[in-house]
Scaffold this active site. Structure first.
Site, PDB file in Angstrom:
ATOM      1  N   SER A   1       0.828  -1.123  -0.137  1.00 19.40           N
ATOM      2  CA  SER A   1      -0.070   0.032  -0.036  1.00 19.40           C
ATOM      3  C   SER A   1       0.753   1.414  -0.021  1.00 19.40           C
ATOM      4  O   SER A   1       1.960   1.162   0.361  1.00 19.40           O
ATOM      5  CB  SER A   1      -0.840   0.095   1.303  1.00 19.40           C
TER       6      SER A   1
HETATM    7  N1  SAH Z   1      -0.468  -5.559   4.450  1.00 17.36           N
HETATM    8  C1  SAH Z   1       0.584  -5.748   3.066  1.00 17.36           C
HETATM    9  C2  SAH Z   1      -0.405  -5.423   1.759  1.00 17.36           C
HETATM   10  C3  SAH Z   1      -1.097  -6.342   1.488  1.00 17.36           C
HETATM   11  S1  SAH Z   1      -2.010  -6.526  -0.272  1.00 17.36           S
HETATM   12  C4  SAH Z   1       1.595  -4.730   3.235  1.00 17.36           C
HETATM   13  O1  SAH Z   1       2.095  -4.306   4.062  1.00 17.36           O
HETATM   14  O2  SAH Z   1       2.487  -4.881   2.099  1.00 17.36           O
HETATM   15  C5  SAH Z   1      -3.099  -7.529   0.225  1.00 17.36           C
HETATM   16  C6  SAH Z   1      -2.837  -9.076   0.682  1.00 17.36           C
HETATM   17  O3  SAH Z   1      -3.748  -9.765   0.760  1.00 17.36           O
HETATM   18  C7  SAH Z   1      -2.015  -9.862  -0.908  1.00 17.36           C
HETATM   19  O4  SAH Z   1      -0.670 -10.364  -0.456  1.00 17.36           O
HETATM   20  C8  SAH Z   1      -3.029 -11.003  -0.726  1.00 17.36           C
HETATM   21  O5  SAH Z   1      -2.418 -12.204  -1.285  1.00 17.36           O
HETATM   22  C9  SAH Z   1      -3.571 -11.156   0.466  1.00 17.36           C
HETATM   23  N2  SAH Z   1      -4.921 -11.805   0.740  1.00 17.36           N
HETATM   24  C10 SAH Z   1      -5.821 -11.714  -0.161  1.00 17.36           C
HETATM   25  N3  SAH Z   1      -6.904 -12.460   0.408  1.00 17.36           N
HETATM   26  C11 SAH Z   1      -6.556 -13.113   1.469  1.00 17.36           C
HETATM   27  C12 SAH Z   1      -6.932 -14.023   2.313  1.00 17.36           C
HETATM   28  N4  SAH Z   1      -8.300 -14.391   2.430  1.00 17.36           N
HETATM   29  N5  SAH Z   1      -6.505 -14.431   3.383  1.00 17.36           N
HETATM   30  C13 SAH Z   1      -4.986 -14.185   3.782  1.00 17.36           C
HETATM   31  N6  SAH Z   1      -4.449 -13.198   2.678  1.00 17.36           N
HETATM   32  C14 SAH Z   1      -5.223 -12.677   1.736  1.00 17.36           C
END
Ligand code: SAH
Length: 223
Positions: free
Chosen positions: A67
């Site tokens: 993000s």
């Molecule tokens: N917080 C992260 C940004 C995450 S992007 C950072 O600081 O970089 C969103 C993430 O959520 C992705 O890596 C994706 O694979 C994950 N994601 C999506 N659905 C999910 C689920 N049901 N359970 C766990 N992770 C999930």
């Protein structure tokens, strides 16, 4: 300070905190300090290091994103974490948000569904000496972690079509707080949900765009 004609990463980080965060209304000094300390360049793919402090989300591995710095800071500020608080993060991604929470003294459990991101995030947290403060788990975070509920704080860093019922129910009834982007795939509202007993009060902090939460209480995998 300039190195090879470029501002050093430390100088870029300080400029990001001053311009993108403080300049746009992030007020919590503890959040600003944490954002000024964690090297964001460690959490982006090597070839994007020069963009680490850009005012935008960046692509990471597995088709996911880290993000924008402002949204990380804003979500952290809205989560209102005190040292020692247990925090559940859904969507580890790069591990950057988890690192910021750990710097604030939180005990973080973070869940990711993409295996290759998990190993990488663990390695980075280890390198920064934050591994003891963060447990990185594999799985579908839309179902939460019921065996460790109630959670005083939950942060979801992927877009949910609605607030997952499992997460609602795992939020601490005594003032538990959740920050979560909710809405259709292309555009969401950043919601703050506070639970008192069996009442959940929601307010929106404004529009945002996240990659989808995929899972039992998220979006379907192939939609
Ligand atoms: N917080 C992260 C940004 C995450 S992007 C950072 O600081 O970089 C969103 C993430 O959520 C992705 O890596 C994706 O694979 C994950 N994601 C999506 N659905 C999910 C689920 N049901 N359970 C766990 N992770 C999930």
């Amino acid at each position: 300070m300039r190195i090879g004609g470029q501002r050093s990463l430390e100088a870029q980080r300080a400029a990001m905190v001053a311009g993108q965060l403080r300049g746009r209304g992030v007020r919590d000094e503890r959040v600003l300090k944490a954002m000024g300390e964690v090297p964001r360049e460690l959490f982006v793919p090597g070839w994007r290091r020069s963009q680490a402090y850009a005012d935008e989300a960046l692509p990471i591995e597995a088709g996911q994103t880290i993000s924008q710095p402002y949204i990380v800071a804003r979500m952290t500020e809205l989560l209102d974490v005190r040292p020692g608080d247990r925090v559940l993060e859904i969507g580890t991604g790069s591990g950057y948000q988890a690192a910021i929470l750990a710097k604030l003294g939180a005990e973080v459990t973070t869940i990711e569904r993409q295996e290759d991101l998990i190993a990488q995030a663990r390695g980075r947290l280890q390198e920064l000496g934050l591994a003891d403060a963060v447990v990185v788990r594999a799985g579908d975070g839309s179902a939460g972690v019921p065996e460790e509920a109630p959670w005083p704080r939950i942060i979801v860093t992927a877009a949910a079509p609605t607030i997952p019922m499992a997460l609602r129910e795992q939020l601490d009834p005594d003032g538990g707080r959740m920050v979560i982007p909710v809405g259709p795939r292309d555009r969401q509202e950043l919601l703050v949900v506070i639970r008192q007993g069996n009442e959940w009060v929601e307010r929106s902090d404004g529009p945002c765009v996240f990659v989808p939460l995929i899972g039992s209480e998220g979006f379907p995998h192939d939609a």
